[in-house]
Design a protein around this motif. Sequence first.
Motif, PDB file in Angstrom:
ATOM      1  N   VAL A   1       0.853  -1.188   0.000  1.00 10.79           N
ATOM      2  CA  VAL A   1       0.000   0.000   0.000  1.00 10.79           C
ATOM      3  C   VAL A   1       0.889   1.238   0.000  1.00 10.79           C
ATOM      4  CG1 VAL A   1      -1.750   1.287   1.281  1.00 10.79           C
ATOM      5  CG2 VAL A   1      -1.811  -1.208   1.254  1.00 10.79           C
ATOM      6  N   THR A   2       0.662   2.097  -0.959  1.00 10.26           N
ATOM      7  CA  THR A   2       1.454   3.329  -1.035  1.00 10.26           C
ATOM      8  C   THR A   2       0.558   4.532  -0.760  1.00 10.26           C
ATOM      9  OG1 THR A   2       2.896   2.306  -2.663  1.00 10.26           O
ATOM     10  CG2 THR A   2       2.980   4.707  -2.505  1.00 10.26           C
ATOM     11  N   HIS A   3       0.884   5.238   0.273  1.00  5.45           N
ATOM     12  CA  HIS A   3       0.156   6.473   0.566  1.00  5.45           C
ATOM     13  C   HIS A   3       0.880   7.601  -0.177  1.00  5.45           C
ATOM     14  CE1 HIS A   3      -2.627   5.326   3.935  1.00  5.45           C
ATOM     15  NE2 HIS A   3      -1.878   4.239   3.840  1.00  5.45           N
ATOM     16  N   ALA A   4       0.257   8.055  -1.282  1.00  8.05           N
ATOM     17  CA  ALA A   4       0.910   9.067  -2.099  1.00  8.05           C
ATOM     18  C   ALA A   4       0.377  10.475  -1.814  1.00  8.05           C
ATOM     19  CB  ALA A   4       0.715   8.729  -3.585  1.00  8.05           C
ATOM     20  N   GLY A   5      -0.838  10.540  -1.278  1.00  8.94           N
ATOM     21  CA  GLY A   5      -1.430  11.857  -1.002  1.00  8.94           C
ATOM     22  C   GLY A   5      -1.723  12.001   0.484  1.00  8.94           C
ATOM     23  N   ARG A   6      -2.159  13.200   0.871  1.00  7.13           N
ATOM     24  CA  ARG A   6      -2.417  13.485   2.280  1.00  7.13           C
ATOM     25  C   ARG A   6      -3.719  12.823   2.755  1.00  7.13           C
ATOM     26  NH1 ARG A   6       0.202  18.092   4.402  1.00  7.13           N
ATOM     27  NH2 ARG A   6      -1.453  18.102   5.954  1.00  7.13           N
ATOM     28  N   ASP A   7      -3.737  12.590   4.070  1.00 12.77           N
ATOM     29  CA  ASP A   7      -4.970  12.176   4.768  1.00 12.77           C
ATOM     30  C   ASP A   7      -5.666  10.939   4.198  1.00 12.77           C
ATOM     31  OD1 ASP A   7      -4.689  14.407   6.472  1.00 12.77           O
ATOM     32  OD2 ASP A   7      -5.589  15.700   4.925  1.00 12.77           O
ATOM     33  N   ALA A   8      -4.901  10.042   3.621  1.00 17.33           N
ATOM     34  CA  ALA A   8      -5.504   8.788   3.146  1.00 17.33           C
ATOM     35  C   ALA A   8      -5.424   7.757   4.276  1.00 17.33           C
ATOM     36  CB  ALA A   8      -4.788   8.291   1.908  1.00 17.33           C
ATOM     37  N   ALA A   9      -6.309   6.773   4.204  1.00 16.58           N
ATOM     38  CA  ALA A   9      -6.330   5.742   5.246  1.00 16.58           C
ATOM     39  C   ALA A   9      -6.258   4.356   4.613  1.00 16.58           C
ATOM     40  CB  ALA A   9      -7.603   5.864   6.074  1.00 16.58           C
ATOM     41  N   SER A  10      -5.566   3.437   5.267  1.00 19.88           N
ATOM     42  CA  SER A  10      -5.539   2.057   4.782  1.00 19.88           C
ATOM     43  C   SER A  10      -5.631   1.102   5.959  1.00 19.88           C
ATOM     44  CB  SER A  10      -4.271   1.793   3.964  1.00 19.88           C
ATOM     45  OG  SER A  10      -3.126   1.886   4.775  1.00 19.88           O
ATOM     46  N   HIS A  11      -6.326  -0.009   5.723  1.00 18.04           N
ATOM     47  CA  HIS A  11      -6.544  -1.003   6.768  1.00 18.04           C
ATOM     48  C   HIS A  11      -6.262  -2.373   6.174  1.00 18.04           C
ATOM     49  CE1 HIS A  11      -9.094   2.421   7.906  1.00 18.04           C
ATOM     50  NE2 HIS A  11      -9.556   2.304   6.673  1.00 18.04           N
ATOM     51  N   GLN A  12      -5.305  -3.060   6.722  1.00 19.41           N
ATOM     52  CA  GLN A  12      -4.995  -4.397   6.219  1.00 19.41           C
ATOM     53  C   GLN A  12      -5.140  -5.405   7.350  1.00 19.41           C
ATOM     54  OE1 GLN A  12      -1.190  -4.811   4.022  1.00 19.41           O
ATOM     55  NE2 GLN A  12      -0.969  -2.622   4.287  1.00 19.41           N
ATOM     56  N   VAL A  13      -5.914  -6.435   7.105  1.00 25.38           N
ATOM     57  CA  VAL A  13      -6.028  -7.531   8.068  1.00 25.38           C
ATOM     58  C   VAL A  13      -5.729  -8.815   7.306  1.00 25.38           C
ATOM     59  CG1 VAL A  13      -7.565  -8.815   9.593  1.00 25.38           C
ATOM     60  CG2 VAL A  13      -7.774  -6.339   9.444  1.00 25.38           C
ATOM     61  N   VAL A  14      -4.698  -9.515   7.703  1.00 26.12           N
ATOM     62  CA  VAL A  14      -4.352 -10.759   7.022  1.00 26.12           C
ATOM     63  C   VAL A  14      -4.315 -11.891   8.058  1.00 26.12           C
ATOM     64  CG1 VAL A  14      -2.715 -11.953   5.519  1.00 26.12           C
ATOM     65  CG2 VAL A  14      -2.944  -9.470   5.368  1.00 26.12           C
ATOM     66  N   ARG A  15      -5.031 -12.960   7.775  1.00 22.59           N
ATOM     67  CA  ARG A  15      -5.084 -14.114   8.668  1.00 22.59           C
ATOM     68  C   ARG A  15      -4.638 -15.346   7.896  1.00 22.59           C
ATOM     69  NH1 ARG A  15      -5.205 -10.739  11.840  1.00 22.59           N
ATOM     70  NH2 ARG A  15      -6.866 -10.084  13.224  1.00 22.59           N
ATOM     71  N   SER A  16      -3.644 -16.030   8.429  1.00 22.29           N
ATOM     72  CA  SER A  16      -3.170 -17.243   7.769  1.00 22.29           C
ATOM     73  C   SER A  16      -3.328 -18.433   8.702  1.00 22.29           C
ATOM     74  CB  SER A  16      -1.685 -17.118   7.425  1.00 22.29           C
ATOM     75  OG  SER A  16      -1.457 -15.965   6.659  1.00 22.29           O
ATOM     76  N   ILE A  17      -3.687 -19.551   8.122  1.00 24.17           N
ATOM     77  CA  ILE A  17      -3.739 -20.785   8.903  1.00 24.17           C
ATOM     78  C   ILE A  17      -2.927 -21.831   8.158  1.00 24.17           C
ATOM     79  CG2 ILE A  17      -5.231 -22.642   9.713  1.00 24.17           C
ATOM     80  CD1 ILE A  17      -7.336 -20.553  10.250  1.00 24.17           C
ATOM     81  N   ALA A  18      -1.967 -22.402   8.843  1.00 19.34           N
ATOM     82  CA  ALA A  18      -1.116 -23.399   8.208  1.00 19.34           C
ATOM     83  C   ALA A  18      -1.211 -24.713   8.970  1.00 19.34           C
ATOM     84  CB  ALA A  18       0.333 -22.914   8.160  1.00 19.34           C
ATOM     85  N   ALA A  19      -1.607 -25.752   8.239  1.00 22.93           N
ATOM     86  CA  ALA A  19      -1.712 -27.083   8.836  1.00 22.93           C
ATOM     87  C   ALA A  19      -0.780 -28.024   8.070  1.00 22.93           C
ATOM     88  CB  ALA A  19      -3.152 -27.569   8.756  1.00 22.93           C
ATOM     89  N   GLY A  20      -0.660 -29.233   8.547  1.00 30.18           N
ATOM     90  CA  GLY A  20       0.154 -30.244   7.865  1.00 30.18           C
ATOM     91  C   GLY A  20       1.596 -29.786   7.743  1.00 30.18           C
ATOM     92  N   ARG A  21       2.119 -29.867   6.506  1.00 31.07           N
ATOM     93  CA  ARG A  21       3.491 -29.411   6.269  1.00 31.07           C
ATOM     94  C   ARG A  21       3.471 -28.221   5.298  1.00 31.07           C
ATOM     95  NH1 ARG A  21       7.396 -32.064   7.975  1.00 31.07           N
ATOM     96  NH2 ARG A  21       8.799 -31.472   6.277  1.00 31.07           N
TER      97      ARG A  21
END
Lengths: 241, 246
Positions: A110-130
């Motif tokens: 995510v690149t904030h190029a201008g003023r007063d912008a907002a970004s929200h990132q939520v990443v959830r990973s689940i790893a099972a086995g190998r």
Amino acid sequence: MTQLARRLVEDWRYADQAALATLWPLPAPERVVVAPGEHFTRALVHEGEGVVQLELELGEGATADVRVLSIGAGYGRVEVSATLAARADFTLGAVQLCGGTAAREVVASVTHAGRDAASHQVVRSIAAGRSSASVLGRIVVQPGADGTDAEQAIRALLLDRGAVVNARPELEIHADDVKCAHGCAVGELDEGALFYMAARGLDPAVARALMVQAFIAEAFVGSELEEQLMAAALAALGGLA
Amino acid sequence: MLTITDLHATVAEKPILKGLSLAIKPGEIHAIMGPNGAGKSTLGYTLGGRPGYEVTGGAVNFMGQDLLALEPHERAAAGLFLGFQYPVEIPGVSFVQFLREAANAQRKCRGEEPLSGGEFLKLAREKAALLKMDMEMLKRPVNVGFSGGEKKRAEMVQMGILNPGLAVLDETDSGLDIDALRVVGEGINAIMRAPDKSVLLITHYQRLLDYVKPDFVHVLAGGRIVRSGGPELALELEDQGYEAVA
């Protein structure tokens, strides 16, 4: 204003090179320009192998809501990049579910190029086995992008001893008046919570499923397609381990 | 209801319970008091079957069944309720969803029909009102953001909904202010005072016993019950301390 030279010297090695050989050449990334004040929404379900790239450019005051669900066997990578003009608002909620020997990756930039912008990132990973789940979450605040409000929450659950999670938050901030919050955690299901649930009568499989469901739900909260995405994720969860 | 015979248990290979025996009949309320480190919480967790609490000797019979042979969730379905000293927070799982799953899992285990959504909500509302708890709180994730007192109240709401035969309540009075203590005490009486139900209260202090009158009081020290008596024993302990009485 003097611009400082910046150079990234780290190397991101995400997967076995031989496994990647069949993927080249990559298809051209999908490019979307969201006009000023407009809204863009996309739910991206990536099943199976291959690389999916989405590049967004948000005009002034534009908003975008992107949700990702990456499931299946083999190597799968989802790249989402967004460049935000002034007062733009970008949300990314991504879930990757990996079982067997799958190698799944989410790369967000995510690149904030201008003023007063907002970004929200939520990443959830689940790893099972190998399997292995990798996340690279990048936030760049360009010079002059004051008033930026960026947040990034990366969390991963390891369900089995042989599973691997790589998580790399990357913040590059070249403005002073900004708010950039990020959190990154990798763990196992909380034994204390599992016992608490058992003590109320839930059998271990149900307790586990309920906790995993709650864990991934955070990435889909607020999406117009929350129910459908959860249903697809739960169906894929059944096949994990 | 519950018969514990010569129970020995270790935590991280350290012996904590060293030959504890106790019999609780239906309709009885027992209080176990004792100094820090006596093994009170270990007793609760051992009865609940918490991983890491290893039974090295003795037997526990619960309503005709070998309790120690059951998995933790089977113990719950058999009618054992363990009230936690520190109830666990579970982000993302709402109380309503959690409790409905739990109640129906127990019913399934007992071969009963599951509660419908409407039936469950009616029951939950009734028990929340009994404990003077706002129903809105039960829509929130399990215990997340609850104060110490709210967590204990929520434990009692859960007990009301799950309707156990035996409640083992581990320091349910800790973290409660005077008003909450009364509400929780009255809740325990309303839910568990019945000829076919029993309570084992694990506590440090006499104060909860002002509201929930025990039939028997036991002093636990060094992993064993060293003295038993009637309600007067709790007053004696409060007055003279554990060392003098035990």
